[in-house]
Design a protein around this motif. Structure first.
Motif, PDB file in Angstrom:
ATOM      1  N   MET A   1     -20.466  37.993  15.171  1.00 12.51           N
ATOM      2  CA  MET A   1     -19.533  38.280  16.248  1.00 12.51           C
ATOM      3  C   MET A   1     -19.473  39.789  16.502  1.00 12.51           C
ATOM      4  O   MET A   1     -19.310  40.203  17.645  1.00 12.51           O
ATOM      5  CB  MET A   1     -18.154  37.717  15.912  1.00 12.51           C
ATOM      6  N   GLU A   2     -19.628  40.565  15.444  1.00  7.91           N
ATOM      7  CA  GLU A   2     -19.607  42.017  15.631  1.00  7.91           C
ATOM      8  C   GLU A   2     -20.785  42.473  16.493  1.00  7.91           C
ATOM      9  O   GLU A   2     -20.635  43.349  17.345  1.00  7.91           O
ATOM     10  CB  GLU A   2     -19.618  42.737  14.276  1.00  7.91           C
ATOM     11  N   LEU A   3     -21.956  41.878  16.306  1.00  8.72           N
ATOM     12  CA  LEU A   3     -23.111  42.216  17.153  1.00  8.72           C
ATOM     13  C   LEU A   3     -22.815  41.894  18.615  1.00  8.72           C
ATOM     14  O   LEU A   3     -23.135  42.688  19.509  1.00  8.72           O
ATOM     15  CB  LEU A   3     -24.345  41.445  16.700  1.00  8.72           C
ATOM     16  N   LEU A   4     -22.226  40.748  18.874  1.00  8.06           N
ATOM     17  CA  LEU A   4     -21.888  40.386  20.244  1.00  8.06           C
ATOM     18  C   LEU A   4     -20.843  41.333  20.825  1.00  8.06           C
ATOM     19  O   LEU A   4     -20.919  41.714  22.001  1.00  8.06           O
ATOM     20  CB  LEU A   4     -21.420  38.932  20.318  1.00  8.06           C
ATOM     21  N   ARG A   5     -19.876  41.754  20.023  1.00 13.36           N
ATOM     22  CA  ARG A   5     -18.877  42.729  20.495  1.00 13.36           C
ATOM     23  C   ARG A   5     -19.544  44.050  20.874  1.00 13.36           C
ATOM     24  O   ARG A   5     -19.220  44.667  21.884  1.00 13.36           O
ATOM     25  CB  ARG A   5     -17.793  42.956  19.440  1.00 13.36           C
ATOM     26  N   LEU A   6     -20.487  44.497  20.044  1.00 12.87           N
ATOM     27  CA  LEU A   6     -21.202  45.745  20.342  1.00 12.87           C
ATOM     28  C   LEU A   6     -22.055  45.626  21.600  1.00 12.87           C
ATOM     29  O   LEU A   6     -22.142  46.572  22.396  1.00 12.87           O
ATOM     30  CB  LEU A   6     -22.054  46.158  19.145  1.00 12.87           C
ATOM     31  N   LEU A   7     -22.693  44.468  21.789  1.00 18.37           N
ATOM     32  CA  LEU A   7     -23.449  44.244  23.021  1.00 18.37           C
ATOM     33  C   LEU A   7     -22.526  44.307  24.240  1.00 18.37           C
ATOM     34  O   LEU A   7     -22.882  44.892  25.261  1.00 18.37           O
ATOM     35  CB  LEU A   7     -24.176  42.900  22.978  1.00 18.37           C
ATOM     36  N   CYS A   8     -21.360  43.714  24.122  1.00 21.67           N
ATOM     37  CA  CYS A   8     -20.379  43.759  25.210  1.00 21.67           C
ATOM     38  C   CYS A   8     -20.020  45.202  25.544  1.00 21.67           C
ATOM     39  O   CYS A   8     -19.984  45.595  26.717  1.00 21.67           O
ATOM     40  CB  CYS A   8     -19.108  42.994  24.834  1.00 21.67           C
ATOM     41  N   GLU A   9     -19.755  45.978  24.527  1.00 23.42           N
ATOM     42  CA  GLU A   9     -19.392  47.381  24.725  1.00 23.42           C
ATOM     43  C   GLU A   9     -20.506  48.121  25.472  1.00 23.42           C
ATOM     44  O   GLU A   9     -20.241  48.881  26.407  1.00 23.42           O
ATOM     45  CB  GLU A   9     -19.146  48.049  23.376  1.00 23.42           C
ATOM     46  N   GLY A  10     -21.744  47.877  25.088  1.00 21.17           N
ATOM     47  CA  GLY A  10     -22.869  48.547  25.721  1.00 21.17           C
ATOM     48  C   GLY A  10     -23.090  48.141  27.168  1.00 21.17           C
ATOM     49  O   GLY A  10     -23.663  48.903  27.957  1.00 21.17           O
ATOM     50  N   MET A  11     -22.641  46.943  27.540  1.00 19.07           N
ATOM     51  CA  MET A  11     -22.838  46.450  28.907  1.00 19.07           C
ATOM     52  C   MET A  11     -21.600  46.593  29.780  1.00 19.07           C
ATOM     53  O   MET A  11     -21.622  46.213  30.949  1.00 19.07           O
ATOM     54  CB  MET A  11     -23.253  44.978  28.874  1.00 19.07           C
ATOM     55  N   GLY A  12     -20.506  47.078  29.221  1.00 18.15           N
ATOM     56  CA  GLY A  12     -19.288  47.224  29.996  1.00 18.15           C
ATOM     57  C   GLY A  12     -18.460  45.960  30.108  1.00 18.15           C
ATOM     58  O   GLY A  12     -17.589  45.867  30.975  1.00 18.15           O
ATOM     59  N   LEU A  13     -18.697  44.983  29.236  1.00 19.99           N
ATOM     60  CA  LEU A  13     -17.873  43.771  29.198  1.00 19.99           C
ATOM     61  C   LEU A  13     -16.718  43.988  28.226  1.00 19.99           C
ATOM     62  O   LEU A  13     -16.823  44.801  27.301  1.00 19.99           O
ATOM     63  CB  LEU A  13     -18.704  42.575  28.725  1.00 19.99           C
ATOM     64  N   ARG A  14     -15.651  43.236  28.421  1.00 23.69           N
ATOM     65  CA  ARG A  14     -14.554  43.328  27.452  1.00 23.69           C
ATOM     66  C   ARG A  14     -15.086  42.886  26.081  1.00 23.69           C
ATOM     67  O   ARG A  14     -15.929  41.983  25.993  1.00 23.69           O
ATOM     68  CB  ARG A  14     -13.346  42.517  27.898  1.00 23.69           C
ATOM     69  N   PRO A  15     -14.615  43.509  24.993  1.00 18.50           N
ATOM     70  CA  PRO A  15     -15.183  43.261  23.661  1.00 18.50           C
ATOM     71  C   PRO A  15     -15.146  41.811  23.204  1.00 18.50           C
ATOM     72  O   PRO A  15     -16.002  41.380  22.455  1.00 18.50           O
ATOM     73  CB  PRO A  15     -14.326  44.129  22.736  1.00 18.50           C
ATOM     74  N   ASP A  16     -14.180  41.020  23.687  1.00 22.17           N
ATOM     75  CA  ASP A  16     -14.050  39.629  23.241  1.00 22.17           C
ATOM     76  C   ASP A  16     -14.699  38.632  24.208  1.00 22.17           C
ATOM     77  O   ASP A  16     -14.468  37.434  24.112  1.00 22.17           O
ATOM     78  CB  ASP A  16     -12.575  39.282  23.038  1.00 22.17           C
ATOM     79  N   TYR A  17     -15.552  39.102  25.109  1.00 27.51           N
ATOM     80  CA  TYR A  17     -16.137  38.228  26.130  1.00 27.51           C
ATOM     81  C   TYR A  17     -16.809  37.000  25.517  1.00 27.51           C
ATOM     82  O   TYR A  17     -16.695  35.899  26.039  1.00 27.51           O
ATOM     83  CB  TYR A  17     -17.145  38.996  27.003  1.00 27.51           C
ATOM     84  N   PHE A  18     -17.516  37.155  24.425  1.00 29.61           N
ATOM     85  CA  PHE A  18     -18.255  36.041  23.832  1.00 29.61           C
ATOM     86  C   PHE A  18     -17.447  35.253  22.797  1.00 29.61           C
ATOM     87  O   PHE A  18     -17.961  34.309  22.214  1.00 29.61           O
ATOM     88  CB  PHE A  18     -19.562  36.530  23.204  1.00 29.61           C
ATOM     89  N   GLU A  19     -16.210  35.616  22.581  1.00 28.06           N
ATOM     90  CA  GLU A  19     -15.389  34.856  21.637  1.00 28.06           C
ATOM     91  C   GLU A  19     -14.863  33.590  22.308  1.00 28.06           C
ATOM     92  O   GLU A  19     -14.889  33.460  23.519  1.00 28.06           O
ATOM     93  CB  GLU A  19     -14.241  35.731  21.126  1.00 28.06           C
ATOM     94  N   GLY A  20     -14.413  32.652  21.512  1.00 30.67           N
ATOM     95  CA  GLY A  20     -13.892  31.408  22.064  1.00 30.67           C
ATOM     96  C   GLY A  20     -14.992  30.400  22.296  1.00 30.67           C
ATOM     97  O   GLY A  20     -15.906  30.252  21.480  1.00 30.67           O
ATOM     98  N   ASP A  21     -14.938  29.717  23.454  1.00 27.41           N
ATOM     99  CA  ASP A  21     -15.871  28.627  23.730  1.00 27.41           C
ATOM    100  C   ASP A  21     -17.332  29.046  23.803  1.00 27.41           C
ATOM    101  O   ASP A  21     -18.223  28.266  23.492  1.00 27.41           O
ATOM    102  CB  ASP A  21     -15.488  27.922  25.027  1.00 27.41           C
ATOM    103  N   LEU A  22     -17.598  30.285  24.233  1.00 27.03           N
ATOM    104  CA  LEU A  22     -18.994  30.725  24.335  1.00 27.03           C
ATOM    105  C   LEU A  22     -19.691  30.790  22.976  1.00 27.03           C
ATOM    106  O   LEU A  22     -20.906  30.724  22.894  1.00 27.03           O
ATOM    107  CB  LEU A  22     -19.090  32.081  25.031  1.00 27.03           C
ATOM    108  N   THR A  23     -18.922  30.920  21.917  1.00 26.69           N
ATOM    109  CA  THR A  23     -19.488  30.900  20.560  1.00 26.69           C
ATOM    110  C   THR A  23     -18.787  29.858  19.704  1.00 26.69           C
ATOM    111  O   THR A  23     -18.941  29.858  18.480  1.00 26.69           O
ATOM    112  CB  THR A  23     -19.361  32.285  19.887  1.00 26.69           C
ATOM    113  N   GLY A  24     -18.060  28.962  20.345  1.00 26.16           N
ATOM    114  CA  GLY A  24     -17.234  27.998  19.629  1.00 26.16           C
ATOM    115  C   GLY A  24     -17.913  26.685  19.296  1.00 26.16           C
ATOM    116  O   GLY A  24     -17.269  25.750  18.820  1.00 26.16           O
ATOM    117  N   GLY A  25     -19.202  26.601  19.526  1.00 28.29           N
ATOM    118  CA  GLY A  25     -19.931  25.384  19.187  1.00 28.29           C
ATOM    119  C   GLY A  25     -20.411  25.433  17.754  1.00 28.29           C
ATOM    120  O   GLY A  25     -19.855  26.122  16.909  1.00 28.29           O
ATOM    121  N   ASP A  26     -21.465  24.722  17.508  1.00 30.50           N
ATOM    122  CA  ASP A  26     -22.024  24.668  16.155  1.00 30.50           C
ATOM    123  C   ASP A  26     -22.671  25.992  15.765  1.00 30.50           C
ATOM    124  O   ASP A  26     -23.190  26.719  16.609  1.00 30.50           O
ATOM    125  CB  ASP A  26     -23.094  23.575  16.068  1.00 30.50           C
TER     126      ASP A  26
END
Length: 173
Positions: free
Chosen positions: A1-26
């Protein structure tokens, strides 16, 4: 999740963009073992493909075998002790509207040594829509991919195959 947060930061997305359902599967862990093969050029450990998820963490053995496609050539990925290889999957490419590209790769066998790798796949929930992030779409930068659910994505992925150009063609607008 930390890698995804850092990617978000680099692209200008909010840091928690990939949290929740986008990473909530298996979270899927695959252990792949490739025994020695006397003619490695005649067989593949895994054929060329792009991963079907957002992001993959791969722990390689010290025996080389992972290759990535780069400008029409296959490039060996050096095995670094105690390090992960991070692969971007098709869904990350869709979610970032093509800012980040999925990585086509394959696994080769070795003539003398067995090779083992451990891959961890972060999957979205099955029924949520996945499309280009609103923050990465706008005037002069239209959506490049259609929005799909993970279930729909997997149906198409299993039908057209895992090669980069096949999946891209199926989901590009």
């Amino acid at each position: 999740m930390e890698l995804l947060r850092l990617l978000c930061e680099g692209m200008g997305l909010r840091p928690d963009y990939f949290e929740g359902d986008l990473t909530g599967g298996d979270v899927i862990i695959n252990v792949n073992h490739y025994p020695p093969c006397p003619a490695p050029g005649l067989t593949l450990g895994l054929p060329p493909h792009c991963d079907r998820n957002l992001i993959t963490l791969l722990l390689q053995s010290t025996v080389p075998g992972l290759q990535v496609s780069y400008k029409g050539d296959w490039i060996n990925v050096e095995s670094v002790p105690n390090a992960f290889v991070v692969n971007f999957g098709h869904l990350l490419e869709i979610a970032t509207n093509g800012v980040l590209k999925s990585i086509e790769h394959r696994a080769m066998t070795n003539a003398a040594l067995a090779r083992t790798s451990v891959a961890t796949f972060i999957m979205p929930a099955a029924d949520i829509p996945i499309g280009p992030a609103e923050e990465l779409v706008g005037e002069g930068n239209p959506p490049r991919y259609r929005t799909v659910t993970f279930d729909e994505f997997m149906r198409v992925y299993k039908t057209v195959g895992a090669r980069r150009e096949s999946v891209e063609k199926a989901f590009k607008l």
